[in-house]
Every structure is written in structure tokens, then in C-alpha cells.
Design an enzyme around this catalytic site. Sequence first.
Site, short mmCIF file in Angstrom:
data_model
loop_
_atom_site.label_atom_id
_atom_site.label_comp_id
_atom_site.label_asym_id
_atom_site.label_seq_id
_atom_site.Cartn_x
_atom_site.Cartn_y
_atom_site.Cartn_z
N HIS A 119 0.84 -1.20 0.00
CA HIS A 119 0.00 0.00 0.00
C HIS A 119 0.88 1.26 0.00
O HIS A 119 0.59 2.23 -0.68
CB HIS A 119 -0.86 0.07 1.27
CG HIS A 119 -1.90 -0.99 1.37
ND1 HIS A 119 -1.87 -1.96 2.34
CD2 HIS A 119 -3.01 -1.22 0.63
CE1 HIS A 119 -2.92 -2.74 2.21
NE2 HIS A 119 -3.63 -2.34 1.18
N SER A 130 -2.68 -7.92 3.02
CA SER A 130 -3.19 -7.72 4.39
C SER A 130 -3.55 -9.05 5.04
O SER A 130 -3.62 -9.17 6.25
CB SER A 130 -4.43 -6.83 4.37
OG SER A 130 -4.11 -5.63 3.73
#
Length: 280
Positions: A37, A186
Amino acid sequence: MVVFWRKKDLSGHLEAIRDSGGTIGLVPTMGALHKGHLSLVEKAVEENDVTVVTIFVNPTQFNDPSDLEAYPRTLDQDLKILQTIKTDLVFVPSVKEMYPVENTQVFDLGGLDNVMEGKQRKGHFNGVAQIVSRLFRLTSPTRAYFGQKDFQQLVIVRHLVKILEMNIDIVGCPIVREKDGLAMSSRNVRLSREERKLSPFIYKTLKQAAAQKRTLTPAGIRSWVTEEFRKQPGIELEYFDIVEDKALRPVINWDEKVNKVGCIAVQIGGIRLIDNLNFD
Ligand code: PAF
């Protein structure tokens, strides 16, 4: 860094930026931020006057309620990290703020949503289109940043801006990997120690598969990958395919004049992991 919780506050702030001729970079995320990210945010900060990161675990893209519940939520840590990399604005809406009434909008994703991830996760990409189109309308970004790890999502978002006639530059950013090759996700934090040890097998097998292009046909490579995973306990192969990079059609011959991508999804201890590699 300014954090917004309400749509109207964010859109008011962005309107002033747009009116003064500023460019806006949007990085939509579901939080639980990792280096993948951050590479998107860093690129957005570099390329735009103002960068907005959105953090919203979008319920409409989860077809499995237990997956939605187990999705990691680490807001305090996410905000701290975003502050260190000079993020301008963060938008953290509630479900009610994004969906004041139930969202029943159905998108025609041109069949791109019927293969690979779309086959395994019914309705997933329609949910992605619901939230991404809302975020696009809300922020009217100059550019929006998506990771190439979610390769099919990237292709579908490019299609979405076309059908919605939105003038947004969709920027695909390279996969960021752990030292042992595991693509950052994630979901990786949910792997146990043993499962984490198994996980580099995914990228290793993708690389070995790509290296066999000279000797095997695409169908031969598909069978080889299936066999490798059959022999590997602890990892269950959901799918592997070599597809054309725009229409996502399975590649039949190597001499087809299209860019080719090998895409894979596996489950380790019930946790879904996806990855992909250029097969040109
Ligand atoms: O890739 C993701 O994290 C999500 O699918 C996205 C694009 C933020 C939409 O919820």
C-alpha cells in the site's frame, strides 16, 4: 495530515483544491496497510498535488461473512504509518456513510468478472465496482492507484472508468514482495508460523512455471502447476491460469500477440492468497 469521516467534508475540501487547479491522487484501501500500500501512496504523493487515502472495509465485496469479520482492522497503526509518508488526506467512512441505503447497483463488467477470482467469489467484483465508483464520484481524482497483485481488479477498474466515461488515469503499481517472494497482502498476518513458511511456494512455483515456456505449451504448464500443488501438502490450489492481460481470455498458444499473465489463487489454512507473474 487531515482525517475525514464524512463525505461532505472531504468533497468540500477537494473542491477547493480542484478549483485552484490542483491534481488529486486517490489510493483506495481496506486498511491493514503494508509496504505494498505504501508504495501506492508514495507514488501518488510524488505525482499529485494532493493525495487522498481511503480506508474502508467494503462489506459488499465479501461473499463470505466470516472473511469480512476476520479481515484485519488496524486503523490507529494505519494512520500513524500514513503520517510518516506525507499523506495529505485520509478518508475513513463508516458503512452507513458510504451506503446510507442498501446498494443494489449492478455493473456490466463485460464478463471480466466471470473468470478466476470472479468464479470463486460470486459478486465480489460488483461490490468492488460499487465502492470504487462511489469513491471516484466523491473525489473526482486525476489519478487512482491500484496494486498489480490484484491483477483482475486492476483490469476491471480500467473497464469501469471506460463504461462510466470517467476521465481518471488508472495507475497500476508493481507487486511488493517479502524477501522470500511472498506477495505482500493484508491477509498474510493471518497465517500461522507454519503456514507462513509454506507460502513462498506460491511465487517459487509461478517462477518455475514461467521458466518452462520453451518446453511446455500453456496447457502443459497448467497441468504442471496443478501437479506441483497436488504434491505439496498444506496448500490447496484454487486456480492457476495464463491469461491475456486485457480481456483475461486463457492463452492457448505462446505466439498469440498479447501480453500474458499467469494468475494463481491458493488457500493455506483457509486463508486465500493470490499472486501473478508476467508470462511474456
Ligand atoms: O484492493 C482493495 O483493497 C479493495 O478491493 C479496494 C480497491 C480498496 C475496494 O474496496
